[in-house]
Design a protein around this motif. Structure first.
Motif, PDB file in Angstrom:
ATOM      1  N   SER B  89       0.849  -1.181   0.000  1.00 54.17           N
ATOM      2  CA  SER B  89       0.000   0.000   0.000  1.00 54.17           C
ATOM      3  C   SER B  89       0.889   1.237   0.000  1.00 54.17           C
ATOM      4  O   SER B  89       1.257   1.758   1.037  1.00 54.17           O
ATOM      5  CB  SER B  89      -0.916  -0.002   1.217  1.00 54.17           C
ATOM      6  OG  SER B  89      -0.128  -0.087   2.384  1.00 54.17           O
ATOM      7  N   LEU B  90       1.281   1.633  -1.181  1.00 61.83           N
ATOM      8  CA  LEU B  90       2.159   2.786  -1.305  1.00 61.83           C
ATOM      9  C   LEU B  90       1.434   3.898  -2.056  1.00 61.83           C
ATOM     10  O   LEU B  90       0.715   3.644  -3.007  1.00 61.83           O
ATOM     11  CB  LEU B  90       3.423   2.404  -2.089  1.00 61.83           C
ATOM     12  CG  LEU B  90       4.317   1.342  -1.482  1.00 61.83           C
ATOM     13  CD1 LEU B  90       5.289   0.833  -2.524  1.00 61.83           C
ATOM     14  CD2 LEU B  90       5.070   1.900  -0.302  1.00 61.83           C
ATOM     15  N   ARG B  91       1.603   5.120  -1.576  1.00 60.73           N
ATOM     16  CA  ARG B  91       1.126   6.265  -2.351  1.00 60.73           C
ATOM     17  C   ARG B  91       2.327   7.169  -2.560  1.00 60.73           C
ATOM     18  O   ARG B  91       2.451   8.219  -1.948  1.00 60.73           O
ATOM     19  CB  ARG B  91       0.004   6.995  -1.602  1.00 60.73           C
ATOM     20  CG  ARG B  91      -1.314   6.224  -1.622  1.00 60.73           C
ATOM     21  CD  ARG B  91      -2.462   7.127  -1.242  1.00 60.73           C
ATOM     22  NE  ARG B  91      -2.269   7.654   0.108  1.00 60.73           N
ATOM     23  CZ  ARG B  91      -2.272   8.946   0.405  1.00 60.73           C
ATOM     24  NH1 ARG B  91      -2.424   9.846  -0.531  1.00 60.73           N
ATOM     25  NH2 ARG B  91      -2.119   9.350   1.654  1.00 60.73           N
ATOM     26  N   THR B  92       3.228   6.710  -3.373  1.00 65.43           N
ATOM     27  CA  THR B  92       4.485   7.438  -3.515  1.00 65.43           C
ATOM     28  C   THR B  92       4.285   8.705  -4.340  1.00 65.43           C
ATOM     29  O   THR B  92       3.364   8.800  -5.145  1.00 65.43           O
ATOM     30  CB  THR B  92       5.543   6.578  -4.208  1.00 65.43           C
ATOM     31  OG1 THR B  92       5.021   6.191  -5.471  1.00 65.43           O
ATOM     32  CG2 THR B  92       5.865   5.366  -3.395  1.00 65.43           C
ATOM     33  N   GLY B  93       5.151   9.656  -4.126  1.00 65.46           N
ATOM     34  CA  GLY B  93       5.089  10.884  -4.893  1.00 65.46           C
ATOM     35  C   GLY B  93       6.178  11.841  -4.453  1.00 65.46           C
ATOM     36  O   GLY B  93       6.938  11.539  -3.525  1.00 65.46           O
ATOM     37  N   PHE B  94       6.259  12.947  -5.151  1.00 66.05           N
ATOM     38  CA  PHE B  94       7.284  13.933  -4.817  1.00 66.05           C
ATOM     39  C   PHE B  94       6.676  15.070  -4.024  1.00 66.05           C
ATOM     40  O   PHE B  94       5.487  15.361  -4.108  1.00 66.05           O
ATOM     41  CB  PHE B  94       7.920  14.485  -6.080  1.00 66.05           C
ATOM     42  CG  PHE B  94       8.772  13.489  -6.778  1.00 66.05           C
ATOM     43  CD1 PHE B  94      10.036  13.201  -6.302  1.00 66.05           C
ATOM     44  CD2 PHE B  94       8.304  12.815  -7.889  1.00 66.05           C
ATOM     45  CE1 PHE B  94      10.827  12.272  -6.926  1.00 66.05           C
ATOM     46  CE2 PHE B  94       9.090  11.883  -8.525  1.00 66.05           C
ATOM     47  CZ  PHE B  94      10.354  11.607  -8.054  1.00 66.05           C
TER      48      PHE B  94
END
Lengths: 315, 164, 98, 100
Positions: B89-94
């Motif tokens: 469950s990843l919500r990766t972003g910058f």
């Protein structure tokens, strides 16, 4: 089967797999990274073989300088690699290469399997005379008292390799400065690292060099660490290589082997043989040779990684 | 030589010599090499990192170190949980974080520290000098965490307003 | 007393090994290079830190003990630097100029 | 199980773990991934080395680990520099010489 044996077998399998993969993979970059990992494994193997001196060399050389050298080389080859990959050698060449490699492997295997048991050794003799050298580390004693001629030639080989690299320079750049890729930001993270680490590296490098007389360590390992620190500073854009025409640089490069030779040949007069040390003076003389060799090795190793001069000498 | 570099040289020299003694022990025979190494290291350090005036506040730095320790443990546990969780469950972003810290040492220390903290990894600097973070879970709390760390670091290097 | 230290060693070393496991799983499972870097920089440093912590009671005080801590600090600095450098590279596309 | 045995098995476990990470070297896909696996191998190698060293009471191993830790970033730094910068400098030089 003991636990230690299981660990050793595991290590051996791992190193074989890594070696095989490094050869088999087609991409140069991947192969080089595999080789760096292989070097790390080799360090562990030397530790398991109870040879910390060699492990130290492998850690410094394999982990540091060779890795950087090969990765830099692979980065340069990138542009030509696609073209090379299409040129597959013919069936005959490949078969010949395979047969040749298999023969060498088989010959080595036969030699190793036919070694007398127990293996002939000079270790007890070397250990018996250790006291007269004043040196506590048997490896250093062998390198600088029993087989000092070999060690001298090794230092000279490093120098010759450096001259070989220099000779690849374009005529215009002869006597100029070697260059690393230094486009780094002087406030960036690499510069930050290169500002903090080198002083600590100097302490560790000198320490590894200094304890070499009595414990595992020595000039090659220490010099590698110092050279790596210098290269880091240059790679971060905080310093530049000196032009190779500089007099001090050339003097330091030949100073080590020169001091070694002078002390070696002085042995004819003072101790009756070439590379013999007068009784009671062995340790100070060995130390003098090591101290003189240190700057030579640091410079030579760093400049070997730096490559041929690429910039004009300053007028 | 003015006062500041002299004092900095003495302090750093003492630290490097101390490091030597830790490595090599206190044998008198080794001390000459240790002194030479310490002098060389101090010289290199002064070249690479010219001393500046300014007061460190050690209490704030100690609090920062403690927080760093705690946060890196949480960071490690966090990554371990994510990695071992059967459903990723990843919500990766910058995330762009504008820093007040001065460029150079302070900002880089901040970048290096926050890279070990949970969920954040420094991934460069944008045109305006703000730090770009890669986050495992982008939400409000990330910026809040970063602000706390930055505040502590600012206090530690004596750059806060109440200094005057 | 020795037993207590030995138990401490065993617990810390096992916890450290666990983080190496987690780091490896993250490295293999996470979907893109930047996320994988998180696994590398965090789990790894914690793993080495715990292994070092666990080994402290088994070493000779003070020299070897402090050396071990120094090793961990160097690895931490190296990890933080390399993590950021690689993150920059990965963000810019990662691929070599072709 | 004695303490050295435990440390030895811990070393073996860490080695197996980082060795599994090597699958990343095999798979890539980017060079960054490969370098990452090598870096993981570096810190895992240091941990395994320390465990082995303390298990067998080989003091010199700590110095080996110190050297590794000091140079741990070196290959990766070379990698980042090699990969991120196009060969601007020397290719310029080549162009210059060819033009003449």
């Amino acid at each position: 089967m003991t636990l230690a044996l299981a660990v050793d077998i595991g290590l051996a399998m791992l190193i074989l797999a890594m070696a095989g993969w490094t050869i088999a993979v087609r991409d140069t970059f991947a192969s080089v990274i595999g080789f760096v990992t292989y070097g790390l494994l080799l360090t562990l193997v030397w530790v398991r073989l109870a040879m910390p001196d060699v492990a130290l060399t492998e850690a410094a050389m394999g982990g540091g300088l060779t890795g950087a050298l090969l990765i830099g080389g692979a980065a340069r080859l990138r542009r030509t690699e696609a073209a090379v990959r299409t040129e597959r050698p013919g069936m005959l060449t490949r078969t010949l290469a395979a047969v040749l490699s298999a023969t060498v492997t088989a010959a080595l295997a036969i030699c190793v399997l036919n070694l007398p048991d127990p293996a002939p050794t000079l270790a007890p003799d070397a250990a018996a005379k250790l006291g007269s050298t004043g040196v506590g580390n048997p490896v250093t004693a062998v390198l600088l008292a029993y087989r000092s001629m070999d060690t001298l030639l090794e230092a000279i080989v490093v120098l010759l390799a450096l001259f070989g690299v220099w000779s690849l320079a374009h005529d215009r750049f002869w006597g100029g400065c070697p260059q690393l890729r230094t486009h780094a930001d002087s406030e960036g993270i690499l510069a930050y690292f290169a500002r903090i680490l080198p002083p600590i590296g100097i302490i560790v490098g000198v320490y590894i060099f200094w304890i070499g007389a009595d414990f595992p360590g020595g000039k090659f390992q220490g010099a590698t660490i110092l050279a790596a620190m210098w290269l880091l500073v240059i790679g971060a854009g905080l310093a530049y290589f000196p032009p190779i025409s500089q007099a001090w640089l050339r003097i330091l490069l030949v100073a080590g082997p020169l001091v070694f030779m002078v002390i070696g040949f002085a042995g004819i007069v003072t101790a009756g043989a070439v590379f013999a040390y007068p009784i009671g003076f062995a340790k100070p003389l060995i130390l003098a040779i090591e101290i003189a060799l240190m700057p030579t090795l640091v410079l030579a190793l760093a400049l070997l990684v730096a490559g041929a001069p690429q910039r004009m000498p300053p007028q | 030589m003015s006062n500041i570099p002299m004092r900095a040289a003495m302090t750093r020299g003492a630290i490097y010599l101390g490091f030597w003694l830790l490595l090599a022990g206190t044998d008198i025979a080794d001390l000459s090499a240790g002194l030479a190494a310490a002098v060389a290291a101090t010289w290199a350090s002064l070249q690479l990192l010219p001393p500046k005036g300014g007061q460190f506040r050690y209490a704030a730095l100690a609090r920062l170190a403690l927080r760093f320790g705690q946060e890196s443990i949480i960071g490690g546990v966090n990554v371990a949980r994510l990695a071992l969780n059967p459903r990723l469950s990843l919500r990766t972003g910058f995330l762009v974080y504008p820093v007040c810290l001065p460029t150079g040492m302070a900002r880089n220390t901040f970048g290096a520290m926050t890279s070990s903290m949970p969920g954040t990894l420094t991934a460069g600097i944008d045109d305006k000098g703000a730090l770009i973070y890669h986050c495992l879970n982008v939400d409000e709390s990330v910026t809040a965490q970063l602000t706390i760390d930055e505040g502590l670091l600012l206090e530690g290097i004596g750059e806060t307003d109440d200094d005057a | 007393m020795k037993i207590a230290w030995d138990i401490f060693t065993i617990v810390a070393v096992m916890a450290g090994s666990f983080f190496f496991l987690a780091g490896t799983v993250g490295l293999l499972r996470f979907p893109d290079p930047l996320t994988r870097l998180h696994a590398l920089t965090k789990a790894d440093n914690l793993g080495l830190g715990l292994v070092v912590l666990g080994l402290l009671p088994q070493t000779h005080w003070p020299l070897d003990t402090i050396k071990l801590i120094a090793i961990w600090l160097f690895a931490l600095l190296a990890g933080a630097t390399v993590g950021q450098l690689m993150a920059c590279t990965a963000r810019r596309g990662g691929g070599p100029p072709k | 199980m004695t303490m050295p045995d435990f440390l030895l098995s811990a070393a073996a476990f860490v080695l197996v773990m980082v060795a599994l990470g090597l699958i990343r070297i095999l798979r890539g896909p980017e060079d960054v991934d490969r370098m990452m696996a090598a870096q993981l191998f570096g810190s895992g190698g240091i941990a395994a080395l320390l465990l082995l060293g303390v298990a067998t009471e080989a003091k010199a191993v700590i110095d080996v680990a110190l050297t590794l830790a000091l140079l741990a970033a070196f290959a990766s730094v070379a990698f980042v520099q090699g990969i991120s910068q196009p060969d601007s400098d020397d290719s310029d030089d080549f162009k210059e010489t060819r033009g003449k």
